[in-house]
Design a protein around this motif. Sequence first.
Motif, PDB file in Angstrom:
ATOM      1  N   LEU B 168       0.848  -1.181   0.000  1.00 19.69           N
ATOM      2  CA  LEU B 168       0.000   0.000   0.000  1.00 19.69           C
ATOM      3  C   LEU B 168       0.885   1.232   0.000  1.00 19.69           C
ATOM      4  O   LEU B 168       1.978   1.207   0.554  1.00 19.69           O
ATOM      5  CB  LEU B 168      -0.872   0.008   1.249  1.00 19.69           C
ATOM      6  CG  LEU B 168      -1.935  -1.089   1.317  1.00 19.69           C
ATOM      7  CD1 LEU B 168      -2.528  -1.133   2.720  1.00 19.69           C
ATOM      8  CD2 LEU B 168      -3.021  -0.837   0.288  1.00 19.69           C
ATOM      9  N   GLU B 171       1.112   6.780   2.613  1.00 12.57           N
ATOM     10  CA  GLU B 171       0.133   7.693   3.221  1.00 12.57           C
ATOM     11  C   GLU B 171      -1.160   6.950   3.582  1.00 12.57           C
ATOM     12  O   GLU B 171      -1.931   7.359   4.412  1.00 12.57           O
ATOM     13  CB  GLU B 171      -0.155   8.894   2.288  1.00 12.57           C
ATOM     14  CG  GLU B 171      -0.860   8.553   1.000  1.00 12.57           C
ATOM     15  CD  GLU B 171       0.141   8.205  -0.118  1.00 12.57           C
ATOM     16  OE1 GLU B 171       1.326   7.944   0.212  1.00 12.57           O
ATOM     17  OE2 GLU B 171      -0.254   8.156  -1.288  1.00 12.57           O
ATOM     18  N   PHE B 172      -1.350   5.804   2.933  1.00 14.59           N
ATOM     19  CA  PHE B 172      -2.525   4.994   3.189  1.00 14.59           C
ATOM     20  C   PHE B 172      -2.234   3.964   4.269  1.00 14.59           C
ATOM     21  O   PHE B 172      -3.048   3.706   5.159  1.00 14.59           O
ATOM     22  CB  PHE B 172      -2.925   4.299   1.881  1.00 14.59           C
ATOM     23  CG  PHE B 172      -4.360   3.898   1.842  1.00 14.59           C
ATOM     24  CD1 PHE B 172      -5.357   4.878   1.970  1.00 14.59           C
ATOM     25  CD2 PHE B 172      -4.720   2.572   1.666  1.00 14.59           C
ATOM     26  CE1 PHE B 172      -6.675   4.503   1.928  1.00 14.59           C
ATOM     27  CE2 PHE B 172      -6.044   2.207   1.625  1.00 14.59           C
ATOM     28  CZ  PHE B 172      -7.032   3.166   1.751  1.00 14.59           C
TER      29      PHE B 172
END
Lengths: 130, 242
Positions: B168, B171-172
């Motif tokens: 991922l 920032e996620f």
Amino acid sequence: MENKKKQLRKGILELAILGALDRQSHYGFSLIKHLTGDNGIDLTEGTIYPILSRLSREGLVSAEWVESSQGPPRKYYVLTESGSEAHRVLAGEFTRLQELVARASGAIDRHDAPQDLPQIEVNKEANHDC
Amino acid sequence: MTVEMNDQVQKILDNYLGRLRRHLQGLPDGDREELVREIYSHIYDSYAQDETKDGVERILGVLDRLGEPSEVVSGHLSGSMKRMGRKRNLPFLILAGFFIGIFGLPLGVGGLVLLIGLGITLAALIFTYYVAAGAFVLSGWLTIIVTTIRIFYPHFFVENIHLLDQVLPPEFALPLNYAAGVILLLLGVGMVLQGRHIQRGARYLFGLPGQSMRHLRQKPWFIAAREKGEASIVANSLEGQV
């Protein structure tokens, strides 16, 4: 109820014994006579012996056997120095407790205990300020 | 002044002193005899002062005022010594144990084993619960730490996180990891806190045997039976001697 009575008696009886021995030495039977007097307080006489032996173990009384002209020798108890001290302290405490009980059950009216009232008023004022 | 005690009076007195001595079993001989002498001296004085005509009535009155030997000795002995003085109960206890052994054992063993088994199972379940709670707390805490470290060193622990082959964007992933860590942590802490209900239940269950014993001992019929047992022994010995 009987149990409560017993508990209350135990401590007070001990104090009474210290008080009696503070004035003169006694042997068990004479101590009982001295404590109960003529007013026939129902006291199981044997209960003083465990108390005497405990006081003796704690060093508050000392004992010695004395020959008697009227029968078997008797074991006399006298208060030791720390016994006198213990009696003084406990008697003072007992007087205070007596007052407390009397006041709690209303036997002493407010007139006799003036220092109680102002204190309550001071507390009230303090609460208002908050 | 000398006091005459006839044979009957003497017997009653001896019986009393004998019972007193039995109550004092466990005390050193010297201490015991000293107390017996003291009590004897008391009885003598009390008897001499009493004005009841009949000797037997007089001595009974004296002893009644003095109280039972148990009252005279209470406090002389520590609890364990007092129990030693109750040896006369021993034959009865042995007999009772014998009968329970013969008739109750086959029934009792099965039930007892079942109870013990259930108890152990329950204890194991509770233990498992806490282990799980501990695992949650630990993994939540570690997730938070690892995520924090990865902010500064993105390669830290990377091979383990890529296990699912899903990468991922940071920032996620960061908030997601934090959220997962916090949820795990809270879950674990919550389990520990809720464990008090389990503990209360367990304490109740495991305390039941002790409690029922205490209740049994306070039952009037139990106390009455015990006192009756002692009284009848006293009565028997009195009858035998007077």
